[in-house]
Write a protein that holds these residues in place. Structure first.
Motif: not given
Length: 514
Positions: A215, A231, A236-237, A239-240, A258-261, A331
């Motif tokens: 990050t 976090k 989130l982690e 990698d997110d 950040a990414y919300d998968h 996304y």
């Protein structure tokens, strides 16, 4: 002298100062006796601090405390007199100001007072407090009996009529679920302070350094506590999270991407007010221009417009969003924030709409005066402004402040009771404390109450009885309110009215079902 000043100053009303015409004479007399008081205080200071070696320590301590107290009271009196002194008193002619010199002198007065709250050079802070209490009583009375306010009003009918959201509708239910889901990301933007507030006992152990090599972290503290709080709040982690910036300057707000998968979204969250620079941005509430294709007169909250432009330039320069969508092109983009962050997020989403057509914004408690009416309607499809209960921030705007100021002035103008009685009625909780307010000797005219379409005459009697037993019995309803405000000659701050952006979802606690 002090007793006479207290007695005479309690006479009359806020707008009728004739009963207090002897006050200047008493103040000048008080000033005359203040001079020897100062001389004695100087002598006491010299005696107690420099020439007291032959006196008992206990007596000296008492004298020193008395001397210091006297100097503090004197300093307070000087500061208070400086703040409330009215230089216009020397240029009044037959109760009116000389127009040739009133403007310049009035401007000096406004610099020392809450100009845009008062609007009247003869208004002092206690008048504002009394006016607020009377206004609250009037609004409570109007709300109870559905009586229209006869003062100035904000333009109504410009926005759609509110509707109750039916959770049985799948689309409406999905909106509420999204609001509830994404608010955790808005909270996470505040970093460790909010986490400590919510987990006071366990926060020190949980906020251990959580270093990340993947990050991009900008201007966090040495232990990366903000990043750790992010976090923990969001779940989130490493990698997110693509980037977390905590650089805070004028027009430059902390944010993270950040990414919300789970939802297949790229999250851009902006922090709200937490510093003096943020407060300065909040206070710059005048309308500022926005360049939106197809909208020539687009405008918004100037401080937040500038912050949105700065953030947009930074995103383009560092290519943060471009990198995010290169990794996950399928996304969608979600922009969100709380308070100041909500306002900046809403304006930023408008600026990004052309490049990211599927952008969606969740603005949690944005300021009430944010964008022009045209932009608010334009954003109806992709911005949701979330208002909770009686949140003050979502109702703060220049037009609302001016409306409040005008209503306070009107309330003061129509009051026929002394201020001390208003304050006594406000401080007392029991019903008997307001009985003394119903004396007719302070009321010049019987108040005419508009009751609308009431069921029968008994309702009218009850309403008149309640009003007569309250302090509202001592206020008049004037038909010439507009003429009064035109004659007041108060400069307006509102060149363009600003509104909440997009669709407004007002969440109210349902007390009837409990």
């Amino acid at each position: 002298i002090d007793t006479a000043t207290w007695v005479i100053s309690s006479r009359g009303t806020m707008t009728n100062a004739k009963a207090r015409r002897k006050i200047p004479l008493l103040l000048y007399l008080k000033l005359f006796f203040t001079i020897p008081e100062i001389a004695l205080n100087i002598l006491g200071t010299y005696w107690s601090f420099d020439d007291s070696r032959h006196c008992p320590d206990e007596a000296i301590i008492i004298v020193k405390v008395a001397v210091i107290t006297n100097w503090c009271l004197l300093a307070f009196a000087i500061i208070f007199t400086y703040c409330i002194f009215d230089p216009l008193g020397s240029v009044k002619q037959d109760g009116n100001l000389d127009p040739s010199i009133s403007y310049e002198l009035a401007q000096q007065v406004w610099e020392r007072r809450c100009r845009y709250l008062c609007g009247n050079t003869n208004t002092v802070p206690t008048d504002i407090a009394a006016g607020l209490f009377l206004l609250q009583q009037r609004q409570h009375y109007d709300d109870k009996y559905l009586l229209p306010w006869k003062g100035t009003e904000i333009v109504r009918g410009a926005l759609p009529t509110p509707e109750v959201v039916k959770l049985s509708n799948k689309d409406e239910s999905a909106v509420i679920e999204e609001i509830s889901y994404y608010i955790a990301y808005a909270d996470a933007a505040y970093g460790w302070p909010l986490f400590v507030l919510e987990h006071f006992l366990t926060a020190p152990c949980k906020l251990l350094p959580k270093y990340s090599s993947n990050t991009t972290i900008i201007d966090d503290n040495c232990c990366q506590c903000h990043y750790a709080g992010l976090k923990l709040q969001s779940g989130l982690e490493d990698d997110d999270i693509l980037v977390a910036s905590y650089r805070n300057d004028l027009y430059e707000l902390p944010f993270y991407i950040a990414y919300d998968h789970k939802k297949k979204k790229v999250i851009l969250a902006i922090r709200g007010t937490m510093s003096l620079n943020d407060a300065m941005t909040d206070l710059l509430a005048v309308p500022g221009e926005l360049e939106i294709p197809g909208y020539q007169k687009a405008s918004g909250h100037k401080g937040m417009c500038e912050s949105a432009k700065v953030l947009k330039e930074k995103l383009e320069k560092e290519r943060f969003l471009e990198r995010a969508f290169n990794d996950h092109p399928e996304y969608g983009l979600i922009v969100l924030g709380h308070s100041l962050g909500a306002g900046v997020a809403a304006i930023l989403s408008i600026l990004l709409k052309q490049d990211y057509p599927t952008v969606k914004c969740f603005a949690y408690s944005p300021p009430g005066g944010l964008v022009s009416l045209e932009l608010s309607k334009y954003a109806d499809d992709f911005i949701i402004s979330v208002v909770t209960g009686c949140d003050l921030v979502t109702r703060v705007s220049l037009q609302n402040m001016e409306d409040l100021r005008n209503k306070i002035i009107l309330t003061i103008r129509t009051s026929h009771i002394p201020k001390y009685k208003i304050f006594l009625a406000g401080c007392c909780c029991c019903s008997g404390c307001s009985s003394f307010m119903s004396e007719d000797r302070y009321c010049e005219n019987e108040t005419n109450v508009e009751t609308g379409n009431l069921a029968d005459d008994s309702d009218t009697i009850d309403i008149r009885k309640e009003e007569k037993e309250s302090i509202l019995h001592h206020t008049d309803d004037h038909e010439d309110d507009e003429e009064f405000f035109d004659g007041l000659n108060v400069n307006t701050l509102v060149s363009t009215k600003l509104y909440l952006p997009g669709r407004v979802v007002h969440l109210v606690k349902d007390t009837q079902s409990q």
